[in-house]
Write a protein that holds these residues in place. Structure first.
Motif, PDB file in Angstrom:
ATOM      1  N   VAL A 177       0.692  -0.927  -0.346  1.00 31.71           N
ATOM      2  CA  VAL A 177       0.026  -0.130   0.005  1.00 31.71           C
ATOM      3  C   VAL A 177       0.963   1.312  -0.291  1.00 31.71           C
ATOM      4  N   PRO A 178       1.293   1.351  -1.134  1.00 28.74           N
ATOM      5  CA  PRO A 178       1.714   3.174  -0.811  1.00 28.74           C
ATOM      6  C   PRO A 178       1.665   4.294  -1.001  1.00 28.74           C
ATOM      7  N   GLN A 179       2.115   5.421  -0.456  1.00 26.57           N
ATOM      8  CA  GLN A 179       2.061   6.441   0.027  1.00 26.57           C
ATOM      9  C   GLN A 179       1.476   7.327  -0.602  1.00 26.57           C
ATOM     10  N   LEU A 220      -4.911  -6.448   0.572  1.00 25.17           N
ATOM     11  CA  LEU A 220      -5.551  -8.262   1.335  1.00 25.17           C
ATOM     12  C   LEU A 220      -6.017  -8.423   0.230  1.00 25.17           C
ATOM     13  N   CYS A 221      -6.337  -8.056  -0.426  1.00 24.10           N
ATOM     14  CA  CYS A 221      -7.599  -9.242  -1.927  1.00 24.10           C
ATOM     15  C   CYS A 221      -6.433 -10.351  -1.687  1.00 24.10           C
ATOM     16  N   VAL A 222      -4.757 -10.168  -2.086  1.00 26.46           N
ATOM     17  CA  VAL A 222      -4.248 -11.215  -2.094  1.00 26.46           C
ATOM     18  C   VAL A 222      -3.727 -12.027  -1.788  1.00 26.46           C
ATOM     19  N   GLU A 223      -4.679 -11.885  -0.522  1.00 29.59           N
ATOM     20  CA  GLU A 223      -3.818 -12.972   0.689  1.00 29.59           C
ATOM     21  C   GLU A 223      -2.737 -12.682   0.803  1.00 29.59           C
ATOM     22  N   PRO A 224      -1.753 -11.772   1.087  1.00 27.07           N
ATOM     23  CA  PRO A 224      -0.856 -11.808   1.339  1.00 27.07           C
ATOM     24  C   PRO A 224      -0.052 -12.401   2.638  1.00 27.07           C
ATOM     25  N   GLN A 225       1.226 -12.767   2.586  1.00 25.02           N
ATOM     26  CA  GLN A 225       1.964 -13.555   3.987  1.00 25.02           C
ATOM     27  C   GLN A 225       2.298 -12.134   4.482  1.00 25.02           C
ATOM     28  N   VAL A 226       2.805 -11.175   3.527  1.00 25.63           N
ATOM     29  CA  VAL A 226       3.056 -10.032   4.067  1.00 25.63           C
ATOM     30  C   VAL A 226       2.681  -8.963   3.133  1.00 25.63           C
ATOM     31  N   LEU A 227       2.803  -7.676   4.551  1.00 19.38           N
ATOM     32  CA  LEU A 227       1.746  -6.361   4.024  1.00 19.38           C
ATOM     33  C   LEU A 227       2.855  -5.510   4.305  1.00 19.38           C
ATOM     34  N   LEU A 228       3.396  -4.513   3.164  1.00 27.79           N
ATOM     35  CA  LEU A 228       3.959  -3.241   3.499  1.00 27.79           C
ATOM     36  C   LEU A 228       3.015  -2.208   3.759  1.00 27.79           C
ATOM     37  N   VAL A 256      -0.405 -12.110   9.507  1.00 26.29           N
ATOM     38  CA  VAL A 256      -0.068 -11.258   8.639  1.00 26.29           C
ATOM     39  C   VAL A 256       1.522 -11.067   8.751  1.00 26.29           C
ATOM     40  N   SER A 257       2.431 -10.970   8.377  1.00 25.97           N
ATOM     41  CA  SER A 257       3.354  -9.883   8.733  1.00 25.97           C
ATOM     42  C   SER A 257       3.206  -7.979   8.334  1.00 25.97           C
ATOM     43  N   THR A 258       3.613  -7.285   8.822  1.00 25.44           N
ATOM     44  CA  THR A 258       3.626  -5.972   8.002  1.00 25.44           C
ATOM     45  C   THR A 258       4.979  -5.414   8.301  1.00 25.44           C
ATOM     46  N   ILE A 259       5.178  -4.488   7.293  1.00 24.72           N
ATOM     47  CA  ILE A 259       6.100  -3.599   7.292  1.00 24.72           C
ATOM     48  C   ILE A 259       5.456  -2.153   7.339  1.00 24.72           C
ATOM     49  N   LEU A 260       6.148  -1.514   8.230  1.00 30.43           N
ATOM     50  CA  LEU A 260       5.231   0.231   8.858  1.00 30.43           C
ATOM     51  C   LEU A 260       5.974   0.740   9.199  1.00 30.43           C
ATOM     52  N   VAL A 261       6.018   1.751   7.039  1.00 30.03           N
ATOM     53  CA  VAL A 261       6.838   2.716   7.599  1.00 30.03           C
ATOM     54  C   VAL A 261       6.279   3.731   7.635  1.00 30.03           C
ATOM     55  N   GLU A 262       6.649   4.433   9.411  1.00 24.69           N
ATOM     56  CA  GLU A 262       5.367   5.862   9.833  1.00 24.69           C
ATOM     57  C   GLU A 262       6.716   6.944  10.088  1.00 24.69           C
ATOM     58  N   GLN A 263       6.643   8.364   9.959  1.00 22.82           N
ATOM     59  CA  GLN A 263       6.553   8.810  10.605  1.00 22.82           C
ATOM     60  C   GLN A 263       6.439   9.734  12.611  1.00 22.82           C
ATOM     61  N   ARG A 264       5.009   8.937  12.941  1.00 25.76           N
ATOM     62  CA  ARG A 264       4.694   9.377  13.751  1.00 25.76           C
ATOM     63  C   ARG A 264       4.530   8.552  14.465  1.00 25.76           C
ATOM     64  N   GLN A 304      -7.401   5.334   2.587  1.00 20.10           N
ATOM     65  CA  GLN A 304      -6.815   4.608   2.439  1.00 20.10           C
ATOM     66  C   GLN A 304      -7.240   3.057   3.641  1.00 20.10           C
ATOM     67  N   GLN A 305      -8.583   2.766   3.588  1.00 19.10           N
ATOM     68  CA  GLN A 305      -8.972   1.289   3.745  1.00 19.10           C
ATOM     69  C   GLN A 305      -9.653   0.613   2.899  1.00 19.10           C
ATOM     70  N   LEU A 306      -9.414   1.590   1.650  1.00 23.97           N
ATOM     71  CA  LEU A 306      -9.863   0.963   0.176  1.00 23.97           C
ATOM     72  C   LEU A 306      -8.739   0.939  -0.116  1.00 23.97           C
ATOM     73  N   ALA A 307      -7.785   1.386  -0.292  1.00 24.94           N
ATOM     74  CA  ALA A 307      -6.352   0.871  -0.530  1.00 24.94           C
ATOM     75  C   ALA A 307      -5.298  -0.655   0.146  1.00 24.94           C
ATOM     76  N   MET A 308      -5.961  -0.651   1.739  1.00 21.04           N
ATOM     77  CA  MET A 308      -5.677  -1.791   2.283  1.00 21.04           C
ATOM     78  C   MET A 308      -6.084  -3.082   1.394  1.00 21.04           C
ATOM     79  N   ALA A 309      -7.687  -2.522   1.461  1.00 18.89           N
ATOM     80  CA  ALA A 309      -8.103  -3.722   1.395  1.00 18.89           C
ATOM     81  C   ALA A 309      -7.965  -4.271  -0.059  1.00 18.89           C
ATOM     82  N   ARG A 310      -7.971  -3.483  -1.061  1.00 14.41           N
ATOM     83  CA  ARG A 310      -7.255  -3.966  -2.046  1.00 14.41           C
ATOM     84  C   ARG A 310      -6.090  -4.482  -2.119  1.00 14.41           C
TER      85      ARG A 310
END
Length: 235
Positions: free
Chosen positions: A84-86, A149-157, A185-193, A141-147
């Protein structure tokens, strides 16, 4: 806990400018790993490199036992990694339903996956016929994540998923990441906050000048936040 994603000695360039310098990073199964660092540190480039959008000049990216380095970008989602890109990058003129359908087509998924994704984001079920460009920022943002997750990922970026959102929507994103962790599901989360990270991350990796300078459990960061001041420049 076994590692599902391993990045070893990764070098990446934009033209002649080197952005990642021997980056090393691991992601455990079911873990939420946050990448923190100043603007331009290489956080987004790391995600793009995993997705094959920035080629690796040297080093290795492995999903389990599978080497991803050198795979074309359109093949990466098929391995079980979603991005899910910025800025979300939705098809603004398409409806919510059509955007979700694009995600389903990536790995040939069907109705059951669509329903499971909509169960995570009930507001989207009410907006299926609405053009995605007319949604609020939080709904987009929820739609971007939903789209993704449709690939049923092992890893979410996730790249800056809370950017510009009101507190209630930030909380929804946090809750969703926590739910996904509970499903393995494993997640890599890029954040500034930093405050958006502490309640959901398991570990935090501080990226500086294209290198992983330090990785620590989030409990250690809560006890001693000096690393945030050192690598991000805020208290």
């Amino acid at each position: 806990m076994s590692d599902i994603l391993t990045i070893s000695e990764l070098d990446c360039f934009y033209g002649e400018v080197q952005v990642l310098h021997g980056l090393n990073l691991t992601l455990a199964k079911g873990e939420v790993l946050c990448l923190l660092g100043r603007n331009g540190a290489g956080k987004t480039t790391t995600l793009k490199a995993i997705m094959g959008l920035v080629p690796a000049a040297a080093g290795s990216i492995r999903l389990g036992d599978r080497e991803l380095t050198g795979l074309p970008a359109h093949e990466i989602p098929k391995t079980g990694i979603a991005y899910v890109p910025q800025g979300r990058r939705l098809f603004a003129e398409m409806t919510v339903a059509e955007n979700i359908e694009i995600g389903l087509m990536t790995r040939g998924k069907g109705k059951a996956v669509r329903e499971a994704v909509l169960d995570l984001f009930p507001v989207l079920r009410e907006r299926l016929k609405q053009r995605s460009g007319t949604l609020s920022g939080g709904e987009q943002q929820q739609l971007a994540m939903a789209r993704a997750l449709c690939v049923e990922p092992q890893v979410l970026l996730l790249d800056e998923p809370t950017e510009g959102l009101m507190p209630s929507m930030i909380q929804k994103i946090r809750e969703t990441v926590a739910q996904l962790r509970g499903r393995g599901v494993s997640t890599i989360l890029v954040e500034q906050r930093v405050d958006a990270v502490l309640s959901v991350a398991d570990r935090v990796a501080f990226i500086e000048n294209g290198r992983n300078r330090e990785t620590m459990p989030v409990e250690a960061l809560r006890a001693d936040p000096s690393a945030v001041r050192r690598y991000v420049g805020v208290g």
